[in-house]
Design an enzyme around this catalytic site. Structure first.
Site, short mmCIF file in Angstrom:
data_model
loop_
_atom_site.label_atom_id
_atom_site.label_comp_id
_atom_site.label_asym_id
_atom_site.label_seq_id
_atom_site.Cartn_x
_atom_site.Cartn_y
_atom_site.Cartn_z
N TYR A 51 -15.59 -21.67 10.53
CA TYR A 51 -16.92 -22.03 10.01
C TYR A 51 -16.77 -22.76 8.66
CZ TYR A 51 -18.65 -18.49 13.36
OH TYR A 51 -18.93 -17.74 14.47
N HIS A 107 -10.78 -15.11 17.39
CA HIS A 107 -12.04 -15.83 17.68
C HIS A 107 -12.22 -16.13 19.17
CE1 HIS A 107 -15.03 -18.71 15.50
NE2 HIS A 107 -15.55 -18.26 16.62
N1 LIG Z 1 -17.80 -15.69 18.18
C1 LIG Z 1 -18.25 -16.86 18.56
O1 LIG Z 1 -17.59 -17.59 19.33
C2 LIG Z 1 -19.57 -17.33 18.05
C3 LIG Z 1 -20.20 -18.45 18.63
C4 LIG Z 1 -21.47 -18.82 18.15
C5 LIG Z 1 -22.08 -18.10 17.10
N2 LIG Z 1 -21.41 -17.03 16.55
C6 LIG Z 1 -22.04 -16.21 15.48
O2 LIG Z 1 -23.37 -15.86 15.88
C7 LIG Z 1 -24.29 -16.21 14.84
C8 LIG Z 1 -25.66 -16.50 15.39
O3 LIG Z 1 -25.60 -17.47 16.41
P1 LIG Z 1 -26.50 -18.78 16.48
O4 LIG Z 1 -26.86 -19.24 15.13
O5 LIG Z 1 -25.77 -19.69 17.39
O6 LIG Z 1 -27.80 -18.32 17.27
P2 LIG Z 1 -29.07 -17.39 17.00
O7 LIG Z 1 -28.86 -16.49 15.84
O8 LIG Z 1 -29.41 -16.83 18.33
O9 LIG Z 1 -30.20 -18.46 16.68
C9 LIG Z 1 -30.29 -19.13 15.48
C10 LIG Z 1 -31.47 -20.09 15.59
O10 LIG Z 1 -32.68 -19.37 15.76
C11 LIG Z 1 -33.57 -19.67 14.70
N3 LIG Z 1 -34.23 -18.42 14.32
C12 LIG Z 1 -33.69 -17.36 13.65
N4 LIG Z 1 -34.58 -16.37 13.52
C13 LIG Z 1 -35.73 -16.79 14.11
C14 LIG Z 1 -37.01 -16.22 14.27
N5 LIG Z 1 -37.30 -15.01 13.81
N6 LIG Z 1 -37.95 -16.95 14.93
C15 LIG Z 1 -37.67 -18.19 15.39
N7 LIG Z 1 -36.48 -18.79 15.26
C16 LIG Z 1 -35.51 -18.09 14.62
C17 LIG Z 1 -32.73 -20.26 13.60
O11 LIG Z 1 -33.45 -21.21 12.86
P3 LIG Z 1 -33.67 -21.06 11.26
O12 LIG Z 1 -32.33 -21.00 10.63
O13 LIG Z 1 -34.45 -22.27 10.91
O14 LIG Z 1 -34.47 -19.78 11.08
C18 LIG Z 1 -31.61 -20.95 14.39
O15 LIG Z 1 -32.05 -22.23 14.84
C19 LIG Z 1 -23.61 -17.42 14.18
O16 LIG Z 1 -24.14 -17.67 12.92
C20 LIG Z 1 -22.17 -16.95 14.14
O17 LIG Z 1 -22.00 -16.05 13.06
C21 LIG Z 1 -20.18 -16.64 17.01
#
Ligand SMILES: NC(=O)c1ccc[n+]([C@@H]2O[C@H](COP(=O)([O-])OP(=O)(O)OC[C@H]3O[C@@H](n4cnc5c(N)ncnc54)[C@H](OP(=O)(O)O)[C@@H]3O)[C@@H](O)[C@H]2O)c1
Length: 277
Positions: A51, A107
């Site tokens: 990241y 990862h």
């Molecule tokens: N291990 C892996 O391979 C892997 C892969 C992908 C992700 N990850 C981890 O998982 C974390 C989260 O994943 P993600 O960011 O892909 O998806 P997520 O948390 O499911 O979704 C984030 C999105 O939803 C929006 N959002 C957040 N809260 C909201 C709410 N209450 N109402 C409406 N929209 C909302 C955010 O926009 P805003 O920011 O504008 O609120 C952003 O666009 C990452 O940050 C990372 O740490 C790990």
């Protein structure tokens, strides 16, 4: 079902029931968003070498004034470091200015590299040396888990996998539980495909007078999963944490799980074929 804001992980170590996802928060705006998360109450930050924001995570903790020992800090080893996972972890500590991490994950298994068992052995060494409190994996399927536990007899504390209503992963969730592994969910809301308008989610939101995102995060908690939502907005960060005051019925949980589809992954993130270096 009453759920506490902190739970015990498999190693008997206390871990917040919800973590904050930090991808792709970088630079000054990233520090501001992560510090805001700490200010509204998150005490679990999920980062990764890939990241490229470990420095920002550490800076946000310092800026927030929250004592380091109150924050559960987790990073992840990239594919290119599988043969030197302990050195990779040491480099993360240097970047973050820390002397220990709370959790480090592999990862992705990257099966074609054939080095994830070596990576796991390096993490076991690092834990024995006191550099990290708990170790785990991400995106591991059952046969990857078999390979590392058969080689080392050490079971990961965590398996962080893609879980959201369109891809609920009931089988891997049950497999993790049988092994004593706690599951963390990445993209827990479904990122850009969040099914906020689906009746199973929207109706439960109306019934409990909460938002669709709160319904989905509560669904994770009631399935025993630690979700890691990301948001840049303090208001959404706060509401995503405010999911301990209502309870979904078993039918509501089942209806949300029934949104799952075989092709529900956000991208082609099949751990047998998708690799990240
Ligand atoms: N291990 C892996 O391979 C892997 C892969 C992908 C992700 N990850 C981890 O998982 C974390 C989260 O994943 P993600 O960011 O892909 O998806 P997520 O948390 O499911 O979704 C984030 C999105 O939803 C929006 N959002 C957040 N809260 C909201 C709410 N209450 N109402 C409406 N929209 C909302 C955010 O926009 P805003 O920011 O504008 O609120 C952003 O666009 C990452 O940050 C990372 O740490 C790990």
């Amino acid at each position: 079902m009453s759920i506490a804001a902190t739970r015990l992980g498999p190693d008997g170590i206390a871990v917040p029931a919800i973590g904050f996802g930090t991808y792709p928060l970088r630079g000054d705006d990233g520090v501001t968003a992560i510090a805001s998360a700490l200010e509204v109450g998150y005490r679990f930050l999920d980062t990764a070498v890939n990241y490229r924001n470990e420095r920002e995570v550490a800076e946000a903790i310092r800026a927030s004034g929250v004592p380091r020992e109150e924050v559960f800090i987790q990073t992840k080893i990239p594919g290119r470091d599988h043969r030197s996972s302990r050195r990779s972890l040491e480099a993360s500590l240097t970047i973050m200015g820390l002397d220990y991490l709370d959790s480090v994950l592999i990862h992705w298994p990257n099966p074609s590299q054939d080095a994830y068992v070596t990576a796991w052995e390096g993490l076991i060494d690092a834990r024995e040396a006191g550099l990290v409190r708990t170790i785990g994996v991400s995106n591991f399927a059952a046969h990857h888990l078999d390979a590392i536990t058969e080689a080392t007899e050490v079971t990961p504390a965590w398996n962080q996998i893609e879980i959201h209503p369109l891809f609920p992963q009931a089988e891997q969730l049950a497999d993790n539980a049988e092994r004593g592994i706690t599951t963390q969910a990445w993209s827990p809301l479904g990122k850009t495909s969040a099914p906020f308008d689906e009746p199973a989610v929207a109706d439960a939101a109306a019934t409990h007078d909460v938002s669709p995102a709160q319904v989905i995060l509560r669904w994770h908690l009631q399935r025993g999963v630690i979700p890691l939502p990301k948001s840049t907005s303090a208001e959404r960060q706060r509401s995503n944490l405010d999911v301990f005051g209502f309870e979904l019925s078993a039918d509501e949980v089942a209806a949300i799980t029934a949104l799952g589809r075989a092709d529900g992954r956000l991208f082609d993130g099949d751990p047998d074929t998708h690799e990240e270096m």
